[in-house]
Design a protein around this motif. Structure first.
Motif, short mmCIF file in Angstrom:
data_model
loop_
_atom_site.label_atom_id
_atom_site.label_comp_id
_atom_site.label_asym_id
_atom_site.label_seq_id
_atom_site.Cartn_x
_atom_site.Cartn_y
_atom_site.Cartn_z
N ALA A 33 0.84 -1.20 0.00
CA ALA A 33 0.00 0.00 0.00
C ALA A 33 0.87 1.26 0.00
O ALA A 33 1.96 1.28 0.60
CB ALA A 33 -0.91 0.00 1.21
N GLY A 34 0.40 2.29 -0.70
CA GLY A 34 1.09 3.57 -0.65
C GLY A 34 0.89 4.24 0.70
O GLY A 34 -0.14 4.08 1.36
N ARG A 50 0.93 14.73 -1.09
CA ARG A 50 0.24 13.71 -1.88
C ARG A 50 0.46 12.32 -1.28
O ARG A 50 1.55 12.01 -0.78
CB ARG A 50 0.78 13.73 -3.32
CG ARG A 50 0.09 12.76 -4.27
CD ARG A 50 0.72 12.83 -5.66
NE ARG A 50 0.06 11.96 -6.62
CZ ARG A 50 0.30 10.66 -6.75
NH1 ARG A 50 1.21 10.08 -5.97
NH2 ARG A 50 -0.35 9.95 -7.65
N GLY A 51 -0.57 11.49 -1.34
CA GLY A 51 -0.43 10.11 -0.88
C GLY A 51 0.46 9.31 -1.81
O GLY A 51 0.58 9.61 -3.01
N GLY A 52 1.09 8.29 -1.29
CA GLY A 52 1.98 7.46 -2.09
C GLY A 52 1.20 6.49 -2.98
O GLY A 52 0.05 6.14 -2.70
N ASN A 53 1.81 6.09 -4.08
CA ASN A 53 1.19 5.13 -4.98
C ASN A 53 1.31 3.70 -4.44
O ASN A 53 2.33 3.34 -3.85
CB ASN A 53 1.84 5.19 -6.36
CG ASN A 53 1.61 6.49 -7.08
OD1 ASN A 53 0.60 7.17 -6.84
ND2 ASN A 53 2.52 6.86 -7.96
N GLY A 54 0.28 2.89 -4.69
CA GLY A 54 0.36 1.49 -4.34
C GLY A 54 1.26 0.74 -5.31
O GLY A 54 1.42 1.12 -6.47
N ASN A 112 -2.17 6.78 -6.39
CA ASN A 112 -2.78 5.85 -7.33
C ASN A 112 -2.73 4.41 -6.82
O ASN A 112 -1.75 4.00 -6.19
CB ASN A 112 -2.07 5.92 -8.69
CG ASN A 112 -2.14 7.29 -9.32
OD1 ASN A 112 -3.10 8.04 -9.10
ND2 ASN A 112 -1.14 7.64 -10.10
N GLY A 113 -3.78 3.66 -7.13
CA GLY A 113 -3.77 2.24 -6.80
C GLY A 113 -2.86 1.47 -7.74
O GLY A 113 -2.77 1.78 -8.93
N GLY A 114 -2.16 0.49 -7.23
CA GLY A 114 -1.25 -0.30 -8.05
C GLY A 114 -1.99 -1.30 -8.93
O GLY A 114 -3.09 -1.77 -8.60
N GLY A 115 -1.42 -1.62 -10.08
CA GLY A 115 -2.03 -2.57 -11.01
C GLY A 115 -1.85 -4.01 -10.55
O GLY A 115 -0.87 -4.36 -9.90
N GLY A 149 -6.30 6.18 -3.62
CA GLY A 149 -6.29 6.88 -2.35
C GLY A 149 -7.20 8.10 -2.38
O GLY A 149 -7.33 8.78 -3.40
N ASP A 150 -7.84 8.40 -1.26
CA ASP A 150 -8.70 9.57 -1.15
C ASP A 150 -7.86 10.85 -1.05
O ASP A 150 -6.74 10.84 -0.54
CB ASP A 150 -9.59 9.49 0.09
CG ASP A 150 -10.62 8.37 0.00
OD1 ASP A 150 -11.02 8.03 -1.12
OD2 ASP A 150 -11.00 7.83 1.06
#
Length: 270
Positions: A33-34, A50-54, A112-115, A149-150
């Motif tokens: 998880a980010g 900014r939130g981290g990317n997954g 962003n959510g990871g693929g 992420g929100d």
């Protein structure tokens, strides 16, 4: 990013035999998880962090091979349930953007959510036999992306949510081919296969011997490139090829895909 590993069993030769007492193969990969962003109480940024990317998640591989007269027997899975072959790829969730409560401040964007990408399950009987007798088999190579992420909350506006990557299903391939032990055989109980994602995966069976199942439910849902007489080489959908062999079920056969279904037969195949 997270990458699933590999699991392989192989029996070769007329006197070779492997009995898998509990068929529970899992080679999934999961992205982390980010991280969520925070605003320190002593700071007053105009825009929150900014939130981290997954991370991305890639399923691994599972291979069961029986060659030249050998036999591989798959017994029940956990708690006496179906034998399980699972190689799912799961992306990590994006982190939340930071809040920003200073006058005029805007919250941070979410990560962003990871693929997620499904892996590969391969059963190969090259002149050998793979059997579960009447034990059911569940095969899963789905791709599942992580949630976006929100955005953070700001005094003058909230941050934007992150995006979600497109996930894709993996590959399931059953092959029963001729070898020095004669035609290969794959004999299974009730069989359920999933190769789903935002992009459809691929389910393929090729027989120069015998592939038989009590029943089959196969799903390859997700977007797929249209085919035009090329289902044998397409990267998505469901494809059966009986080249001198047979692919059959004693009961129902249910095939569902957003891509194409193709079947070829030659040299008496059915």
């Amino acid at each position: 990013d997270g990458q699933g590993g590999g699991s392989r069993i192989e029996a070769t030769g007329a006197n070779a035999a492997i009995f898998v007492a509990q068929a529970n193969f899992r080679t999934g990969g999961a992205g982390g998880a980010g991280g969520s962003a925070f605003t320190d109480f002593s700071s007053a940024p105009a825009v929150g962090g900014r939130g981290g990317n997954g991370g991305g998640g890639q399923g691994g591989s599972i291979e069961v091979v029986a060659k030249d007269g050998a036999t591989v027997t798959l017994n029940a899975g956990p708690a006496g349930g179906p034998a399980i072959f699972s190689s799912t790829g799961t992306g990590g969730a994006g982190g939340r953007g930071a809040d920003a409560d200073a006058p005029g401040a805007v919250g941070g964007d979410g990560g962003n959510g990871g693929g997620g990408a499904g892996g590969t399950v391969y059963l190969s009987a090259g002149g050998g036999t793979i059997t579960s007798n009447t034990v059911p088999l569940t095969v899963t190579v789905n791709g599942i992306s992580g949630a976006a992420g929100d955005g953070g909350i700001g005094a003058s506006g909230n941050g934007a949510a992150g995006s979600t990557a497109i996930d894709r299903g993996g590959l399931v391939l059953f092959e029963a081919l001729a070898g020095t032990g004669g035609p290969g055989q794959i004999n299974l109980g009730d069989t359920a296969i999933q190769a789903n994602g935002g992009l459809a995966g691929r389910i393929e069976m090729r027989s120069g011997g015998v592939i038989s199942m009590n029943s089959l439910t196969a799903e390859a849902f997700g977007a797929a490139t249209p085919t035009n007489n090329n289902t044998d080489v397409a990267d998505a959908g469901i494809f059966f090829a009986a080249a001198g062999g047979s692919i059959s079920t004693a009961g129902d056969m249910t095939l569902r895909t957003d891509g194409s279904f193709g079947t070829y037969a030659q040299a008496g195949g059915q």
